[in-house]
Write a protein that holds these residues in place. Structure first.
Motif, PDB file in Angstrom:
ATOM      1  N   TRP A  42      62.007  85.904  65.050  1.00  0.00           N
ATOM      2  CA  TRP A  42      63.232  86.357  64.380  1.00  0.00           C
ATOM      3  C   TRP A  42      62.954  87.619  63.568  1.00  0.00           C
ATOM      4  CZ3 TRP A  42      63.346  86.591  59.003  1.00  0.00           C
ATOM      5  CH2 TRP A  42      64.557  87.008  58.439  1.00  0.00           C
ATOM      6  N   HIS A  43      61.837  87.621  62.841  1.00  0.00           N
ATOM      7  CA  HIS A  43      61.503  88.753  62.002  1.00  0.00           C
ATOM      8  C   HIS A  43      61.268  90.006  62.851  1.00  0.00           C
ATOM      9  CE1 HIS A  43      59.379  89.705  57.903  1.00  0.00           C
ATOM     10  NE2 HIS A  43      60.460  90.429  58.110  1.00  0.00           N
ATOM     11  N   LEU A  44      60.560  89.843  63.966  1.00  0.00           N
ATOM     12  CA  LEU A  44      60.311  90.984  64.860  1.00  0.00           C
ATOM     13  C   LEU A  44      61.614  91.550  65.418  1.00  0.00           C
ATOM     14  CD1 LEU A  44      57.187  89.973  66.999  1.00  0.00           C
ATOM     15  CD2 LEU A  44      57.276  91.059  64.752  1.00  0.00           C
ATOM     16  N   ALA A  45      62.556  90.662  65.752  1.00  0.00           N
ATOM     17  CA  ALA A  45      63.837  91.130  66.301  1.00  0.00           C
ATOM     18  C   ALA A  45      64.567  92.004  65.291  1.00  0.00           C
ATOM     19  CB  ALA A  45      64.699  89.939  66.711  1.00  0.00           C
ATOM     20  N   LEU A  46      64.610  91.574  64.042  1.00  0.00           N
ATOM     21  CA  LEU A  46      65.272  92.381  63.008  1.00  0.00           C
ATOM     22  C   LEU A  46      64.493  93.652  62.714  1.00  0.00           C
ATOM     23  CD1 LEU A  46      66.781  89.786  60.528  1.00  0.00           C
ATOM     24  CD2 LEU A  46      67.971  91.550  61.813  1.00  0.00           C
ATOM     25  N   MET A  47      63.175  93.556  62.699  1.00  0.00           N
ATOM     26  CA  MET A  47      62.361  94.754  62.495  1.00  0.00           C
ATOM     27  C   MET A  47      62.649  95.786  63.581  1.00  0.00           C
ATOM     28  SD  MET A  47      58.662  93.096  61.409  1.00  0.00           S
ATOM     29  CE  MET A  47      57.771  94.636  61.752  1.00  0.00           C
ATOM     30  N   ALA A  48      62.724  95.326  64.831  1.00  0.00           N
ATOM     31  CA  ALA A  48      62.977  96.238  65.954  1.00  0.00           C
ATOM     32  C   ALA A  48      64.311  96.955  65.787  1.00  0.00           C
ATOM     33  CB  ALA A  48      62.937  95.476  67.275  1.00  0.00           C
ATOM     34  N   ILE A  49      65.335  96.217  65.380  1.00  0.00           N
ATOM     35  CA  ILE A  49      66.662  96.819  65.178  1.00  0.00           C
ATOM     36  C   ILE A  49      66.611  97.847  64.049  1.00  0.00           C
ATOM     37  CG2 ILE A  49      69.028  96.341  64.424  1.00  0.00           C
ATOM     38  CD1 ILE A  49      68.667  93.542  65.843  1.00  0.00           C
ATOM     39  N   VAL A  50      65.976  97.480  62.946  1.00  0.00           N
ATOM     40  CA  VAL A  50      65.919  98.357  61.768  1.00  0.00           C
ATOM     41  C   VAL A  50      65.052  99.591  62.019  1.00  0.00           C
ATOM     42  CG1 VAL A  50      65.093  98.486  59.369  1.00  0.00           C
ATOM     43  CG2 VAL A  50      66.387  96.495  60.140  1.00  0.00           C
ATOM     44  N   LEU A  51      63.951  99.419  62.755  1.00  0.00           N
ATOM     45  CA  LEU A  51      62.966 100.502  62.912  1.00  0.00           C
ATOM     46  C   LEU A  51      63.070 101.260  64.238  1.00  0.00           C
ATOM     47  CD1 LEU A  51      59.891  98.550  61.463  1.00  0.00           C
ATOM     48  CD2 LEU A  51      61.266 100.289  60.292  1.00  0.00           C
ATOM     49  N   ALA A  52      64.066 100.955  65.044  1.00  0.00           N
ATOM     50  CA  ALA A  52      64.192 101.541  66.388  1.00  0.00           C
ATOM     51  C   ALA A  52      64.133 103.067  66.398  1.00  0.00           C
ATOM     52  CB  ALA A  52      65.481 101.060  67.050  1.00  0.00           C
ATOM     53  N   GLU A  53      64.668 103.693  65.356  1.00  0.00           N
ATOM     54  CA  GLU A  53      64.687 105.158  65.319  1.00  0.00           C
ATOM     55  C   GLU A  53      63.287 105.767  65.287  1.00  0.00           C
ATOM     56  OE1 GLU A  53      65.454 106.844  61.070  1.00  0.00           O
ATOM     57  OE2 GLU A  53      66.447 104.892  61.133  1.00  0.00           O
ATOM     58  N   HIS A  54      62.285 104.960  64.964  1.00  0.00           N
ATOM     59  CA  HIS A  54      60.912 105.463  64.872  1.00  0.00           C
ATOM     60  C   HIS A  54      60.124 105.311  66.169  1.00  0.00           C
ATOM     61  CE1 HIS A  54      61.627 106.008  60.637  1.00  0.00           C
ATOM     62  NE2 HIS A  54      61.991 104.737  60.535  1.00  0.00           N
ATOM     63  N   SER A  55      60.777 104.828  67.221  1.00  0.00           N
ATOM     64  CA  SER A  55      60.105 104.705  68.518  1.00  0.00           C
ATOM     65  C   SER A  55      59.700 106.086  69.023  1.00  0.00           C
ATOM     66  CB  SER A  55      61.039 104.036  69.534  1.00  0.00           C
ATOM     67  OG  SER A  55      60.436 103.995  70.807  1.00  0.00           O
TER      68      SER A  55
END
Length: 197
Positions: A42-55
């Motif tokens: 769950w934490h990774l899923a939210l992290m991915a959404i929040v941090l996606a711009e840094h890909s």
């Protein structure tokens, strides 16, 4: 409505409840309680959404979220192997592949195939989405350990070189997040919570 498909989907949903009981070595932020696989995913899923711009590269964020939500389901059968385990290889993909076949195989055939493909894509780590998903998977425990005064690094005697080597995967998905993570690793050495060999 296809009753058989629905019953298979419900069987899968019941089975994956077991993810909540799989304890990880890493502890929650500023806590003595071990995280479980469901909390981690769950934490990774939210992290991915929040941090996606840094890909590093453009990504399909829904695919990344799918990857991080299902990547540890195989641990229901295969168990969680600590990233720094010295006895067992963390990449126990043979056991995990059998687990993926059994657990995702509970789903209707088309859905099972799609889940297995996403899981395999994550494991291979070759696509932009898989690289970013793996960045999340390596970043979260780093944040946890730094919040816990060394956490599992201290508890299991994990040194700087091993941490650096395992965490450097982050740069494959995000150079920005790797720069941040590398700073945390170096700061941990300076604080004496991560030992250089």
């Amino acid at each position: 409505m296809n009753t058989e498909d629905l019953l298979n989907q419900i069987a899968f949903i019941k089975e994956i409840d077991k993810v909540k009981y799989i304890q990880r070595k890493t502890k929650l932020f500023n806590s003595n309680r071990n995280e479980n696989d469901a909390e981690h995913s769950w934490h990774l899923a939210l992290m991915a959404i929040v941090l996606a711009e840094h890909s590093n590269e453009p990504i399909d964020i829904l695919k990344v979220v799918k990857m991080v939500l299902i990547h540890d389901i195989v641990e229901i059968d295969a168990g969680d192997v600590f990233l720094y385990d010295t006895q067992k290889n963390h990449d126990n993909t043979d056991e995990e592949r059998l687990a993926a076949s059994r657990i995702f195989g509970l789903l209707p055939e088309k859905q099972a195939k799609a889940f297995i493909e996403i899981w395999e894509e994550f494991e291979a780590g070759a696509t932009n989405e898989a690289k970013f998903a793996k960045s999340m998977d390596r970043l979260e425990p780093l944040l946890q350990n730094t919040s816990n005064n060394g956490g599992t690094w201290k508890e299991f005697g994990v040194g700087y070189q091993k941490v650096y080597e395992k965490k450097s995967v982050i740069k494959e998905g995000s150079q920005t997040l790797w720069t941040y993570a590398e700073g945390l690793i170096n700061e941990s050495v300076a604080k004496g919570i991560l030992k250089k060999e």
